[in-house]
Design a protein around this motif. Structure first.
Motif, short mmCIF file in Angstrom:
data_model
loop_
_atom_site.label_atom_id
_atom_site.label_comp_id
_atom_site.label_asym_id
_atom_site.label_seq_id
_atom_site.Cartn_x
_atom_site.Cartn_y
_atom_site.Cartn_z
N UNK A 17 4.44 -4.62 4.97
CA UNK A 17 3.48 -5.64 5.39
C UNK A 17 2.11 -5.00 5.57
N UNK A 18 1.07 -5.83 5.42
CA UNK A 18 -0.29 -5.35 5.63
C UNK A 18 -1.16 -6.53 6.04
N UNK A 19 -2.34 -6.22 6.55
CA UNK A 19 -3.30 -7.24 6.97
C UNK A 19 -4.47 -7.21 6.00
N UNK A 20 -4.88 -8.40 5.57
CA UNK A 20 -6.01 -8.52 4.65
C UNK A 20 -7.09 -9.34 5.34
N UNK A 21 -8.32 -8.77 5.41
CA UNK A 21 -9.43 -9.46 6.06
C UNK A 21 -10.71 -9.19 5.29
N UNK A 22 -11.36 -10.25 4.84
CA UNK A 22 -12.62 -10.15 4.10
C UNK A 22 -12.52 -9.20 2.90
N UNK A 24 -10.73 -6.62 2.54
CA UNK A 24 -10.22 -5.28 2.88
C UNK A 24 -8.75 -5.38 3.27
N UNK A 25 -7.99 -4.36 2.90
CA UNK A 25 -6.56 -4.38 3.15
C UNK A 25 -6.14 -3.15 3.94
N UNK A 26 -5.31 -3.37 4.96
CA UNK A 26 -4.83 -2.23 5.75
C UNK A 26 -3.75 -1.47 4.98
#
Length: 200
Positions: A17-22, A24-26
């Protein structure tokens, strides 16, 4: 049976799993528990995961009702045995909280409600002491909402009728404000969609 277990294990293993914001991806991290969100097997696996909860509640002589991730616990007793029922419910809720903790689930105690149902004449005989739910002490309420139905403590359905009538009259006022701008058929369709659907 081994084939099914292997298939389910392969479905759940090696997920990340990862977080995507604007844009950008963790960094991806392994998923150590749970199932992929929105998966077809998710609801079935959740039911299998929570099947023990039903047996746990029933072991206290109470009746569970589960809908998605919402759990309700019911019990009944003679008028003179309310203290015994209250004690069983308190013990059951504590056991459910322990079970949830050990199964990596979170009990939302702030959303917990307690409703004592009795005739209006017997309402004064109900226990007044609070039930401990985790770190909260939810006070008994006079009405709860269950899947769109309002249930009063005296089972009169008064709150449900009042709220349904209020919503229907609000919809009728909106239809009335535009009725001269649309055809009779459109008004009929709006009344069926906005008013009759609530009554049904």
């Amino acid at each position: 049976m081994r084939v099914v277990r292997t298939w389910i294990s392969s479905y759940l293993a090696n997920c990340t799993q990862y977080v995507c914001c604007s844009g950008s991806r963790s960094t991806p991290l392994p998923v150590l528990c749970g199932v992929p969100q929105g998966s077809v097997l998710g609801p079935i696996l959740f039911l299998l995961y929570t099947a023990d909860l039903v047996r746990l509640v029933e072991s206290f002589g109470l009746y569970p009702h589960l809908y998605a991730d919402d759990t309700q616990i019911y019990g009944f007793c003679q008028p003179g045995a309310t203290d015994s029922l209250r004690s069983r419910v308190a013990d059951c809720v504590a056991a459910v909280a322990d079970w949830m903790r050990s199964n990596r689930l979170q009990l939302n105690t702030s959303k917990t409600e307690v409703l004592w149902c009795a005739s209006a004449r017997r309402q004064s005989q109900l226990p007044s002491d609070l039930l401990v739910v985790g770190s909260d002490l939810p006070s008994p309420v006079s009405c709860v909402q269950d899947l769109g139905i309002y249930i009063d403590a005296d089972l009169s359905m008064r709150t449900h009728v009042i709220r349904t009538c209020s919503k229907c009259f609000a919809a009728l006022r909106q239809v009335r404000s535009i009725r001269r701008s649309v055809s009779h058929e459109v008004v009929q369709s709006l009344v069926v969609a906005l008013v009759f659907s609530r009554l049904d």
